[in-house]
Each structure stands twice: as structure tokens, then as C-alpha cells.
Design a protein around this motif. Structure first.
Motif, PDB file in Angstrom:
ATOM      1  N   THR A   1      15.108  -6.295 -12.991  1.00 39.28           N
ATOM      2  CA  THR A   1      14.011  -5.584 -13.646  1.00 39.28           C
ATOM      3  C   THR A   1      14.176  -4.081 -13.485  1.00 39.28           C
ATOM      4  O   THR A   1      15.233  -3.590 -13.086  1.00 39.28           O
ATOM      5  CB  THR A   1      12.677  -6.045 -13.050  1.00 39.28           C
ATOM      6  N   LEU A   2      13.132  -3.329 -13.788  1.00 44.29           N
ATOM      7  CA  LEU A   2      13.172  -1.873 -13.725  1.00 44.29           C
ATOM      8  C   LEU A   2      13.441  -1.396 -12.294  1.00 44.29           C
ATOM      9  O   LEU A   2      13.122  -2.090 -11.318  1.00 44.29           O
ATOM     10  CB  LEU A   2      11.850  -1.295 -14.219  1.00 44.29           C
ATOM     11  N   PRO A   3      14.012  -0.202 -12.153  1.00 40.78           N
ATOM     12  CA  PRO A   3      14.326   0.308 -10.813  1.00 40.78           C
ATOM     13  C   PRO A   3      13.081   0.377  -9.933  1.00 40.78           C
ATOM     14  O   PRO A   3      11.975   0.664 -10.394  1.00 40.78           O
ATOM     15  CB  PRO A   3      14.888   1.698 -11.085  1.00 40.78           C
ATOM     16  N   GLY A   4      13.266   0.098  -8.668  1.00 36.63           N
ATOM     17  CA  GLY A   4      12.176   0.151  -7.706  1.00 36.63           C
ATOM     18  C   GLY A   4      12.653  -0.300  -6.343  1.00 36.63           C
ATOM     19  O   GLY A   4      13.766  -0.817  -6.193  1.00 36.63           O
ATOM     20  N   PHE A   5      11.813  -0.073  -5.354  1.00 37.24           N
ATOM     21  CA  PHE A   5      12.121  -0.478  -3.981  1.00 37.24           C
ATOM     22  C   PHE A   5      10.837  -1.041  -3.395  1.00 37.24           C
ATOM     23  O   PHE A   5       9.853  -0.330  -3.209  1.00 37.24           O
ATOM     24  CB  PHE A   5      12.607   0.723  -3.161  1.00 37.24           C
ATOM     25  N   VAL A   6      10.862  -2.330  -3.076  1.00 34.01           N
ATOM     26  CA  VAL A   6       9.697  -3.008  -2.507  1.00 34.01           C
ATOM     27  C   VAL A   6      10.033  -3.442  -1.088  1.00 34.01           C
ATOM     28  O   VAL A   6      11.057  -4.084  -0.851  1.00 34.01           O
ATOM     29  CB  VAL A   6       9.290  -4.228  -3.352  1.00 34.01           C
ATOM     30  N   LEU A   7       9.172  -3.062  -0.149  1.00 29.09           N
ATOM     31  CA  LEU A   7       9.365  -3.417   1.259  1.00 29.09           C
ATOM     32  C   LEU A   7       8.224  -4.339   1.694  1.00 29.09           C
ATOM     33  O   LEU A   7       7.051  -3.973   1.619  1.00 29.09           O
ATOM     34  CB  LEU A   7       9.392  -2.152   2.129  1.00 29.09           C
ATOM     35  N   LEU A   8       8.574  -5.532   2.152  1.00 24.92           N
ATOM     36  CA  LEU A   8       7.598  -6.544   2.530  1.00 24.92           C
ATOM     37  C   LEU A   8       7.711  -6.876   4.012  1.00 24.92           C
ATOM     38  O   LEU A   8       8.759  -6.655   4.626  1.00 24.92           O
ATOM     39  CB  LEU A   8       7.816  -7.832   1.721  1.00 24.92           C
ATOM     40  N   GLY A   9       6.620  -7.417   4.605  1.00 22.43           N
ATOM     41  CA  GLY A   9       6.686  -7.883   5.992  1.00 22.43           C
ATOM     42  C   GLY A   9       5.901  -7.059   6.987  1.00 22.43           C
ATOM     43  O   GLY A   9       6.349  -6.855   8.120  1.00 22.43           O
ATOM     44  N   LEU A  10       4.732  -6.549   6.609  1.00 23.84           N
ATOM     45  CA  LEU A  10       3.850  -5.764   7.482  1.00 23.84           C
ATOM     46  C   LEU A  10       4.537  -4.532   8.078  1.00 23.84           C
ATOM     47  O   LEU A  10       4.547  -4.323   9.305  1.00 23.84           O
ATOM     48  CB  LEU A  10       3.300  -6.639   8.613  1.00 23.84           C
ATOM     49  N   PRO A  11       5.125  -3.665   7.250  1.00 19.95           N
ATOM     50  CA  PRO A  11       5.714  -2.430   7.784  1.00 19.95           C
ATOM     51  C   PRO A  11       4.619  -1.390   8.049  1.00 19.95           C
ATOM     52  O   PRO A  11       3.593  -1.363   7.372  1.00 19.95           O
ATOM     53  CB  PRO A  11       6.644  -1.978   6.663  1.00 19.95           C
ATOM     54  N   ASP A  12       4.870  -0.508   9.018  1.00 21.16           N
ATOM     55  CA  ASP A  12       3.929   0.591   9.250  1.00 21.16           C
ATOM     56  C   ASP A  12       4.361   1.797   8.422  1.00 21.16           C
ATOM     57  O   ASP A  12       5.291   1.720   7.610  1.00 21.16           O
ATOM     58  CB  ASP A  12       3.863   0.935  10.736  1.00 21.16           C
ATOM     59  N   ALA A  13       3.681   2.941   8.600  1.00 22.61           N
ATOM     60  CA  ALA A  13       3.945   4.116   7.764  1.00 22.61           C
ATOM     61  C   ALA A  13       5.373   4.622   7.938  1.00 22.61           C
ATOM     62  O   ALA A  13       6.055   4.946   6.958  1.00 22.61           O
ATOM     63  CB  ALA A  13       2.941   5.216   8.103  1.00 22.61           C
ATOM     64  N   SER A  14       5.861   4.703   9.191  1.00 18.48           N
ATOM     65  CA  SER A  14       7.214   5.204   9.412  1.00 18.48           C
ATOM     66  C   SER A  14       8.260   4.276   8.817  1.00 18.48           C
ATOM     67  O   SER A  14       9.325   4.724   8.370  1.00 18.48           O
ATOM     68  CB  SER A  14       7.474   5.389  10.910  1.00 18.48           C
ATOM     69  N   LEU A  15       7.964   2.982   8.782  1.00 21.00           N
ATOM     70  CA  LEU A  15       8.904   2.030   8.202  1.00 21.00           C
ATOM     71  C   LEU A  15       8.872   2.096   6.681  1.00 21.00           C
ATOM     72  O   LEU A  15       9.908   1.936   6.016  1.00 21.00           O
ATOM     73  CB  LEU A  15       8.571   0.625   8.693  1.00 21.00           C
TER      74      LEU A  15
END
Length: 514
Positions: A28-42
């Protein structure tokens, strides 16, 4: 394209959990999704790893990149996941080969360099315990990672070097001149190399020096009260020098705590000497006990684990800070709960308190010139609650030095001489208590003192009377017996006698609050 998978470690206090890092490239369209309860620094890692990969010569796919941190229910925080995420993304794109069970622990700079992170030692310990002995870290963390027995740690200076190690095309990489091996020199524990203060410097104070030796031999808690300038702080600062070096298991615990709270990541060797923590009396509860906003971090009490926690001017501390020490004095552990989660830190320290006899400090001797009202003196000592003082094994008076002691001081024993006697007493304790799993008299539970180590009624007669008249609690009864056993060990006796019990009781009752 294949799914990229690597491993990292999430720390909750000193407990580490293996995190599986998955990366998938969508259509799909460009993007970056981060999953798994990351905090702000992550969450900020999305931009860090894109720039790092670009500058390393391996730009990430411009299609949608989804990174999942498993288990999703476990909170993740910090920048130590950077390297694991970018390696999973490169594997998904086919730029590197399968990394197998390698654990990655490093922060990425925008230029692609690997930067050290805190808590490498407990993280690597958790990885090895979980069956993942292969670890990749920043070069500055390699020596610390290798402190863990059985680990196969590799340190690198840049992402390009790591990618080359795992099969990336060298013609595409932007390699620096650093070979990425080893950690920088000069990261040794300078604190241990510094000369410790010597007992020879303490003038006079024969009784206080003897009490300090007893406290060191049995790992007993101690309170000293006396006028300003009598030497209370000098004595407390020299207590760690009387204690023996930490064995391997305890040294690993202490080093792991220091690794977690280090101002500069990277520890070169195990902390062998017992730590000494001396927080200022204006320190908050979070600074002494631990905590802070979000996820709780260790405080001075945990950093003093297996060492000495010294509270100078103890009545000047907030009462809630002092009373918060009651729980770790009994259990040897601090369990902190905050909105960001809960963490358990070991806190088996030797508490040393110092206080003046009154707020002005002049209420001592026949010519005392104290300007404090009785109410002011009661308020001053009122912060030291009865339950806290009941947990202190020894309470002594430190007397003002005489002119003769200052002008013509007699030669005093040095730290090495006293430490040798302490080591002999500790050895006797270990031989007696080894079958029960204890190392010092301060750890012996009441059931043993009233069971296998029970003394005759003649020896404990003074203690029994003190309990009957209410001047000694049941907890105090056990603590007096522990000190009596230490006195016997220092004297080379197999069992405490009446004099040992009497002196231990005197240490217990010497301090009289106003």
C-alpha cells in the motif's frame, strides 16, 4: 517478500523479557506503523531508523512498513529496540540474511552509528536466561555485555557493520574506518580505583570505632547521635572499607542496578566493592526510594544494595521518606507501582543514621549551651518514628573529642587491620549459617535464634527482663541476639556469653530520645 524477525529485550525493573520484533512490507501507500505498546521515545524510532538506514547505504522500503513488538500486552520503552527494528525491516526487504536467535540491543544515531544504552547487563542476563546467548550491542557496551557468563556478545560501531556481518552487499554499504570491535578504553570503574578513606584518620572515638566494627562484621544497622564535628560522618564514610568484597552473584546484582541507572552507559567490570550512597536530606521520596513519573526507576536505597545507605542529619529528612525505608529493611526489596507499570528492585542495604542531639547540636555534656525548647527537640526527633528505630540494631552516642585527643592523638588502627578481623568474623558466620542459606547474623530469622541457636536462660536473663517490663519489643529481642552473636564471632567464641548479650543490649538502649 518474507517476514523479517529479530529479537530484543524489554526491561521491567531488573527483570527482562524477550521481545520478538516482526517487520512486514505491505503493498500500500508509504508509511511506518509501530505496534506493541511503544512509549514516546520508541515511537520516535520510526524517523531514527529510516535516517540511519539511509546513511548506512541500505534505505528502507518506501512501501508501507509495519513493525510489531511481541508480546503486545507488555509495555516497551526506550531506544534499545532501534537496532532490532531496523534489522527486522532489512530482513523483510531481503537486504540481510536471517539473523536466527540473535538479540539486538542498541540505539541508532541518524548517521547510522550504534550508540550505547543503559541496562545492558540486566538485559543480556535476561536474554541468556531465556536461551538467547547471541547478542549484538554497540561497541561501547560490548565489555559490559561480556560480563555475563556464557554470552556470545559482539560489539559494532555502525549499522553498516552489523548489516555486513549478516550478509548485506558490501558494495552498497557506507562503511567507516572503525572495525567495530571492542569498547573504548577508559570505561573502567574509576570509583573502585579511587582510594577509600581510612579509619586511621579518625581521632579518638574508641567506643564508636568498636561499634562500627561490630556493625560491619554482622551487617547490622547503626544509628549515631552526637554533637556536630564529633566524627559521625567520618565514621560512616569508612564503613564500606571494612566490608569484604562482594562474591560473584552479589557483584552481578549490584552491577546490574548500576548499569540500569548509570549516567553514562557502559560498565567495564563488575562492582566488587560494596556501594555507598549518601543522599542529601532534602532528597525526595522518589530519589531515595525510587520511582519518578511513568515507569519507576531505582533510587538511592536500591543503588546501595549489598552496601551502605547513609542518611546524615536523619531528623532533617521528610518523615514519609524515613518511614518508607521500613519495608525494605525487613524484606530487602522495593516494589514500586506507577502509572507506567510496576518494578521490583533489590534493596538489601546496611542503614546508617546520624543525628545531632538537638536542632542546635549543643545539648551535650555538663556545660551544654542548648537554645532549643523541649518542644523543638521533640519535633526534631519525632521524625524518627518508633517503628523505624526499632529496626535499627545498634544505637550509639558519639562523644565530643577532648583537647588531648586532638592535640596528641594516639596511633589508630587502619582500615585493613579492622577489615581483617571483620573478614574472620564473617567467615565464622558463613560456616555456622551455610546450611540455612544465610551469610551474616543480620539475616538470621527469629525461628533460628529461638531454635537451633537458642541460648540458655541464664545468658538471656537481661533480655527476658527487658521484654517483661516493656522496654524491648519482640523485634528488638531478636536484633539484640543477632548483635550478641556478632560480638561472639569477633571474640572467637563459639557462642555468646552473658557479657556479649549485655553489651548488645547496651548498644540497643544507649540512645535516649528527648
Amino acid at each position: 517478500m518474507p517476514l523479517g524477525r529479530t529479537f530484543s529485550v524489554a526491561l521491567l525493573g531488573l527483570n527482562g523479557h524477550i521481545i520478538e520484533v516482526e517487520a512486514d512490507i505491505g503493498q500500500t501507500l508509504p508509511g511506518f506503523v509501530l505496534l506493541g505498546l511503544p512509549d514516546a521515545s520508541l515511537n520516535e524510532a520510526r524517523d531514527r531508523i529510516r535516517s540511519a538506514a539511509q546513511n548506512a547505504g541500505l534505505p528502507l522500503s518506501r512501501r508501507k512498513l509495519t513493525v510489531n513488538l511481541i508480546p503486545a500486552s507488555l509495555p516497551k520503552r526506550g531506544s534499545s529496540f532501534d537496532l532490532a527494528m531496523v534489522m527486522a525491516a532489512l530482513r523483510a526487504a531481503g537486504d540481510v540474511r536471517d539473523t536466527g536467535g540473535t538479540v539486538f540491543l542498541a540505539e541508532l544515531g541518524l548517521d547510522g552509528r550504534l550508540r550505547p544504552v543503559r541496562g545492558i547487563l540486566p538485559a543480556v542476563m535476561a536474554a541468556c536466561k531465556a536461551g538467547y546467548p547471541d547478542v549484538v550491542v554497540a561497541a561501547a557496551n560490548e565489555t559490559e555485555a561480556r560480563l555475563v557468563p556464557g554470552v556470545r556478545a559482539r560489539g559494532f560501531s555502525s549499522l553498516a557493520r552489523v548489516a555486513l556481518e549478516f550478509g548485506a552487499n558490501p558494495q552498497e554499504l557506507v562503511l567507516d574506518d572503525d572495525d567495530g570491535a571492542g569498547s573504548p578504553a577508559g570505561s573502567a570503574e574509576t570509583a573502585e580505583a579511587a582510594a577509600a578513606p581510612d579509619m586511621r584518620d579518625v581521632a579518638g572515638q574508641v567506643e564508636a570505632r568498636r561499634a562500627l566494627e561490630v556493625a560491619a562484621a554482622g551487617a547490622h544497622h547503626l544509628m549515631m547521635t552526637g554533637p556536630p564535628g564529633a566524627g559521625k560522618t567520618m565514621l560512616a564514610e569508612r564503613l564500606p572499607g571494612l566490608l569484604p568484597d562482594l562474591p560473584d552473584d552479589q557483584a552481578m546484582e549490584v552491577t546490574a542496578i548500576h548499569s540500569l541507572g548509570a549516567l553514562r552507559p557502559g560498565t567495564a567490570q563488575l562492582v566488587r566493592r560494596p556501594p555507598f550512597e549518601n543522599p542529601h536530606h532534602t532528597a525526595s521520596a522518589a530519589a531515595v526510594i525510587g520511582g519518578g513519573s511513568g515507569f519507576p526507576r531505582p533510587g538511592a536505597a536500591s543503588r546501595a544494595h549489598r552496601g551502605v545507605l547513609f542518611l546524615d542529619e536523619a531528623p532533617e529528612y521528610e518523615r514519609r521518606v524515613l518511614d518508607a525505608l521500613r519495608q525494605p529493611l525487613e524484606s530487602g526489596e522495593l516494589v514500586l507501582h506507577r502509572t507506567g507499570g510496576s518494578a521490583a528492585y533489590p534493596a538489601q542495604f546496611q542503614l546508617v543514621l546520624a543525628a545531632n542531639p538537638c536542632p542546635c547540636g549543643r545539648a551535650v555534656g555538663k556545660g551544654a549551651d542548648c537554645s532549643c525548647t523541649p518542644q523543638a527537640r521533640r519535633r526534631y526527633f519525632g521524625k524518627l518514628s518508633g517503628p523505624l528505630l526499632d529496626r535499627v540494631d545498634m544505637q550509639i552516642q558519639v562523644q565530643r573529642l577532648s583537647v588531648a585527643e586532638l592535640a596528641r592523638p594516639e596511633p589508630q588502627e587502619d582500615t585493613a587491620t579492622i577489615a581483617a578481623r571483620v573478614a574472620e568474623a564473617r567467615q565464622r558466620q558463613q560456616e555456622r549459617l551455610r546450611h540455612a542459606g544465610f551469610a551474616t547474623n543480620s539475616e538470621v530469622p527469629g525461628r533460628m535464634l529461638r531454635g537451633p541457636l537458642r541460648l540458655s536462660a541464664k545468658v538471656t536473663a537481661a533480655l527476658d527482663r527487658a521484654v517483661e517490663v516493656g522496654t524491648l519489643t519482640a523485634r528488638g529481642y531478636d536484633r539484640v541476639l543477632r548483635v550478641a552473636w556478632t560480638l561472639a564471632d569477633l571474640g572467637g567464641r563459639s557462642c555468646p556469653d552473658v557479657d556479649d548479650v549485655g553489651r548488645a543490649l547496651l548498644y540497643r538502649q544507649q540512645l535516649q530520645s528527648p
